[in-house]
Design a protein around this motif. Structure first.
Motif, PDB file in Angstrom:
ATOM      1  N   ILE A  42      -5.989  21.324 -16.273  1.00  0.00           N
ATOM      2  CA  ILE A  42      -5.445  20.376 -15.224  1.00  0.00           C
ATOM      3  C   ILE A  42      -6.585  19.543 -14.518  1.00  0.00           C
ATOM      4  CG2 ILE A  42      -3.649  20.091 -13.472  1.00  0.00           C
ATOM      5  CD1 ILE A  42      -2.932  23.107 -13.671  1.00  0.00           C
ATOM      6  N   SER A  43      -7.344  19.027 -15.612  1.00  0.00           N
ATOM      7  CA  SER A  43      -8.559  18.311 -15.268  1.00  0.00           C
ATOM      8  C   SER A  43      -8.184  16.921 -14.755  1.00  0.00           C
ATOM      9  CB  SER A  43      -9.589  17.991 -16.628  1.00  0.00           C
ATOM     10  OG  SER A  43      -8.974  17.465 -17.456  1.00  0.00           O
ATOM     11  N   LEU A  59       4.063  22.945  -1.551  1.00  0.00           N
ATOM     12  CA  LEU A  59       3.137  21.497  -1.945  1.00  0.00           C
ATOM     13  C   LEU A  59       2.463  21.996  -3.287  1.00  0.00           C
ATOM     14  CD1 LEU A  59       1.599  21.171   1.491  1.00  0.00           C
ATOM     15  CD2 LEU A  59       3.210  19.635   0.216  1.00  0.00           C
ATOM     16  N   MET A  60       2.255  23.359  -3.514  1.00  0.00           N
ATOM     17  CA  MET A  60       1.312  23.704  -4.989  1.00  0.00           C
ATOM     18  C   MET A  60       2.202  23.165  -5.898  1.00  0.00           C
ATOM     19  SD  MET A  60      -0.578  27.006  -5.741  1.00  0.00           S
ATOM     20  CE  MET A  60       0.850  28.206  -5.060  1.00  0.00           C
ATOM     21  N   ALA A  61       3.614  23.761  -6.036  1.00  0.00           N
ATOM     22  CA  ALA A  61       4.501  23.529  -6.981  1.00  0.00           C
ATOM     23  C   ALA A  61       5.005  22.167  -7.054  1.00  0.00           C
ATOM     24  CB  ALA A  61       5.875  24.374  -6.603  1.00  0.00           C
ATOM     25  N   CYS A  62       5.325  21.417  -5.962  1.00  0.00           N
ATOM     26  CA  CYS A  62       5.483  20.034  -6.237  1.00  0.00           C
ATOM     27  C   CYS A  62       4.460  19.208  -6.663  1.00  0.00           C
ATOM     28  CB  CYS A  62       5.931  19.676  -4.837  1.00  0.00           C
ATOM     29  SG  CYS A  62       7.509  20.167  -4.063  1.00  0.00           S
ATOM     30  N   GLY A  63       3.054  19.584  -6.387  1.00  0.00           N
ATOM     31  CA  GLY A  63       2.047  18.840  -7.052  1.00  0.00           C
ATOM     32  C   GLY A  63       1.573  19.156  -8.490  1.00  0.00           C
ATOM     33  N   TYR A  64       1.461  20.407  -8.690  1.00  0.00           N
ATOM     34  CA  TYR A  64       0.951  20.897 -10.018  1.00  0.00           C
ATOM     35  C   TYR A  64       2.141  20.647 -10.980  1.00  0.00           C
ATOM     36  CZ  TYR A  64      -3.625  22.339  -8.299  1.00  0.00           C
ATOM     37  OH  TYR A  64      -4.714  22.568  -7.790  1.00  0.00           O
ATOM     38  N   VAL A  65       3.250  21.037 -11.064  1.00  0.00           N
ATOM     39  CA  VAL A  65       4.064  21.131 -11.902  1.00  0.00           C
ATOM     40  C   VAL A  65       4.522  19.624 -12.595  1.00  0.00           C
ATOM     41  CG1 VAL A  65       6.817  21.133 -12.709  1.00  0.00           C
ATOM     42  CG2 VAL A  65       5.548  22.952 -11.463  1.00  0.00           C
ATOM     43  N   PRO A  66       4.531  18.426 -11.923  1.00  0.00           N
ATOM     44  CA  PRO A  66       4.586  17.062 -12.309  1.00  0.00           C
ATOM     45  C   PRO A  66       3.147  16.781 -13.015  1.00  0.00           C
ATOM     46  CG  PRO A  66       5.392  17.161 -10.157  1.00  0.00           C
ATOM     47  CD  PRO A  66       5.060  18.671 -10.482  1.00  0.00           C
ATOM     48  N   GLY A  81      -1.124  18.944  -5.329  1.00  0.00           N
ATOM     49  CA  GLY A  81      -1.056  20.254  -5.676  1.00  0.00           C
ATOM     50  C   GLY A  81      -2.354  21.108  -5.193  1.00  0.00           C
ATOM     51  N   ASN A  82      -3.412  20.394  -5.171  1.00  0.00           N
ATOM     52  CA  ASN A  82      -4.992  20.967  -4.538  1.00  0.00           C
ATOM     53  C   ASN A  82      -4.676  21.014  -3.058  1.00  0.00           C
ATOM     54  OD1 ASN A  82      -7.510  21.006  -6.356  1.00  0.00           O
ATOM     55  ND2 ASN A  82      -6.153  19.440  -7.303  1.00  0.00           N
ATOM     56  N   ILE A  83      -3.780  20.293  -2.317  1.00  0.00           N
ATOM     57  CA  ILE A  83      -3.759  20.750  -0.904  1.00  0.00           C
ATOM     58  C   ILE A  83      -2.842  22.155  -0.801  1.00  0.00           C
ATOM     59  CG2 ILE A  83      -2.596  20.078   1.247  1.00  0.00           C
ATOM     60  CD1 ILE A  83      -3.146  17.114   0.355  1.00  0.00           C
ATOM     61  N   PRO A 135      -0.707  27.885 -17.414  1.00  0.00           N
ATOM     62  CA  PRO A 135      -0.512  27.452 -15.973  1.00  0.00           C
ATOM     63  C   PRO A 135       0.806  27.627 -15.030  1.00  0.00           C
ATOM     64  CG  PRO A 135      -1.701  25.576 -17.359  1.00  0.00           C
ATOM     65  CD  PRO A 135      -0.847  26.663 -18.439  1.00  0.00           C
ATOM     66  N   LEU A 136       1.971  27.354 -15.912  1.00  0.00           N
ATOM     67  CA  LEU A 136       3.234  27.377 -15.180  1.00  0.00           C
ATOM     68  C   LEU A 136       3.377  28.841 -14.864  1.00  0.00           C
ATOM     69  CD1 LEU A 136       5.460  24.962 -17.223  1.00  0.00           C
ATOM     70  CD2 LEU A 136       4.736  24.739 -15.064  1.00  0.00           C
ATOM     71  N   VAL A 137       2.976  29.843 -15.760  1.00  0.00           N
ATOM     72  CA  VAL A 137       3.275  31.226 -15.805  1.00  0.00           C
ATOM     73  C   VAL A 137       2.540  31.812 -14.385  1.00  0.00           C
ATOM     74  CG1 VAL A 137       2.982  33.512 -16.588  1.00  0.00           C
ATOM     75  CG2 VAL A 137       4.212  31.705 -18.086  1.00  0.00           C
ATOM     76  N   LEU A 138       1.252  31.512 -14.647  1.00  0.00           N
ATOM     77  CA  LEU A 138       0.269  31.913 -13.314  1.00  0.00           C
ATOM     78  C   LEU A 138       0.716  31.198 -12.160  1.00  0.00           C
ATOM     79  CD1 LEU A 138      -3.353  31.498 -15.057  1.00  0.00           C
ATOM     80  CD2 LEU A 138      -2.076  33.559 -14.433  1.00  0.00           C
ATOM     81  N   LEU A 139       1.110  29.838 -12.154  1.00  0.00           N
ATOM     82  CA  LEU A 139       1.743  29.237 -10.913  1.00  0.00           C
ATOM     83  C   LEU A 139       2.979  29.900 -10.312  1.00  0.00           C
ATOM     84  CD1 LEU A 139       1.359  26.950  -9.085  1.00  0.00           C
ATOM     85  CD2 LEU A 139       2.837  25.599 -10.443  1.00  0.00           C
TER      86      LEU A 139
END
Length: 489
Positions: free
Chosen positions: A58-59, A102-109, A126-128, A182-186
């Motif tokens: 997720i660079s 916030l983590m889910a709403c940021g990283y999933v998209p 997601g980083n917040i 990443p989705l499993v870990l999230l």
């Protein structure tokens, strides 16, 4: 300070390294792992693994307004982590839930968007959330896990990261590493965080100056590791040749050493630090001698071996936080770390960018100076950090988790009438059961929804009716080993 005094302190440090620090951690075994509360261990373990995966898959390439996108998301992450720590209290569930959302709403998209401004915006969001998740999982790791759970969590994390790094180095690509993993870990991290319960956190109400010294010593080792680590990895990443198989071998060996030293041989963590410093010095020596010996292979192996300092410093800091830190002291130490962290992350980059040829010698000098300084200060670090008293506290915490489970089993087996004949009120019996399950007064007050002063009164009346004066005698009266008693309060 005279020359003789300095020599005396240095020799005391040498003796501490090879004699005093051989004291072991007793009664460390797998029976202490509480299967029903593994989410506290898994939360921080998974968070650290996810942090590694995030960097690979997720660079955030590119620049915005002249700033690197990676720098922008890193700043968002650090500020959110600091903010959540400053807002942290006994009632933290809203902070945890907000961080997860916030983590889910940021990283999933972010996982499915192409590079660009929109992806960067979701990445910042997601980083917040991840910053808040880091603080939350770190507090759970310190204040709701026991000693053995912390060791196992760090070993699992370290091996997982080693395999992820090796897979990436071998060109592992595709849907699984870039999307599924990443989705499993999230999802796992979110589940664990949402299971956090305020009553499970055993935190001191206040800390003394002696407590602060112990915590700051652990923080010093934490900062020292990351300061040295930046230079060690800078040496490896700057090389044209890529010997990742040797790097992977070194990491696996480091993880095994850490596991056997702490859990099997039950040694004081100081021994693991000795191996880390010896490996770092050896790496620095090889880096200086590379032009003469004609091979870079040892650098990768010893760099992997020194990585054991990562789980070691996290584990030790969490143990010290559990033993000595109140939330107020924890917040102070967090601010100190945030202020010092730029120096540990920037200085090696400056040397690598502007003085690349001097990197090996600077690394060796830095490690040697650090080791000598720690040896000189060893009498003080032993007193406040590696002392037998600290080790005894860790094993007592471990034993109390077993005592709690055993007492719970007795209750379930129908032995709830063991207080018959003592003329106890129903409330006093409830308090007695919870005291025997190693609950603190704060935890009991939360569970029974009454004030701590009320619990103190019930405890005093209980002791009076039983004809005892302390929890030690309470444990002895009802068949719990007197050596396993917790502190009063």
């Amino acid at each position: 300070m005279g020359g003789d005094t300095r020599i005396s302190i240095f020799m005391t440090g040498i003796r501490n390294m090879f004699s005093v620090h051989t004291r072991t951690m007793e009664d460390m075994d797998f029976h202490a792992v509480r299967l029903k509360k593994t989410y506290y261990m898994l939360a921080y373990t998974v968070e650290l693994i996810f942090y590694t995966v995030r960097g690979y898959y997720i660079s955030m390439p590119g620049f915005l307004f002249g700033f690197s996108c990676r720098t922008i998301v890193y700043i968002a992450h650090m500020l959110a982590s600091l903010l959540v720590m400053l807002l942290w209290s006994d009632h933290f569930r809203r902070l945890v839930r907000g961080s997860v959302v916030l983590m889910a709403c940021g990283y999933v998209p972010c996982l499915f968007l192409p590079d660009g401004t929109l992806r960067l915006c979701f990445g910042i969001l997601g980083n917040i959330g991840l910053g808040g998740a880091v603080t939350s999982s770190r507090c759970g790791f310190a204040f709701a896990c026991n000693n053995v759970e912390r060791i196992l969590g760090m070993v699992v994390m370290f091996f997982s990261v080693a395999f992820i790094k090796f897979g990436k180095s071998q060109g592992l690509e595709g849907v699984f590493p870039s999307k599924v993993l990443p989705l499993v870990l999230l999802a796992l991290l979110s589940f664990c965080l949402l299971e956090f319960r305020e009553e499970d956190f055993d935190v001191k109400e206040s800390s003394t100056k002696e407590d602060a010294r112990s915590l700051y010593w652990a923080l010093a080792y934490f900062i020292v590791y990351f300061a040295i680590d930046g230079y060690l990895w800078g040496l490896v990443t700057s090389l044209a040749k890529r010997e990742y198989s040797f790097l992977f071998t070194g990491m696996i060996l480091g993880g095994l050493i850490l596991f056997f030293m702490l859990l099997v041989l039950k040694l004081n963590p100081w021994h693991a630090w000795n191996i880390f410093f010896a490996s770092a010095i050896t790496l620095g020596v090889f880096a200086v001698l590379v032009p003469s010996i004609g091979t870079e292979t040892p650098l990768y192996f010893f760099c992997g071996l020194t990585s054991m300092g990562w789980p070691l410093c996290i584990y030790m800091l969490a143990c010290i936080q559990h033993r000595f830190a109140s939330y107020r002291l924890l917040k102070k130490s967090t601010i100190v770390f945030v202020l010092l962290s730029p120096f540990t992350t920037i200085s090696d980059n400056l040397v690598e960018d502007y003085f690349p040829k001097a990197m090996p010698m600077v690394t060796l000098i830095l490690v040697l100076v650090t080791v000598v300084m720690l040896l000189m200060l060893s009498p003080f670090s032993y007193r406040d950090l590696f002392s037998v008293g600290w080790m005894k506290e860790l094993t007592q915490k471990r034993d109390m988790t077993i005592a709690e489970d055993e007492q719970g089993d007795r209750d379930m087996a129908g032995h709830k009438d063991r207080f018959a004949g003592y003329d106890l009120t129903p409330r006093q019996k409830e308090v007695a059961r919870l005291l025997l399950r190693a609950k603190t007064r704060r935890q009991i007050s939360g569970e029974l929804c009454v004030s701590e002063s009320t619990i103190k009164t019930h405890t005093s009346d209980l002791y009076h009716k039983l004809g005892i004066n302390s929890r030690v005698e309470l444990f002895r009266r009802f068949g719990v080993d007197e050596d396993n008693h917790p502190e009063e309060g």
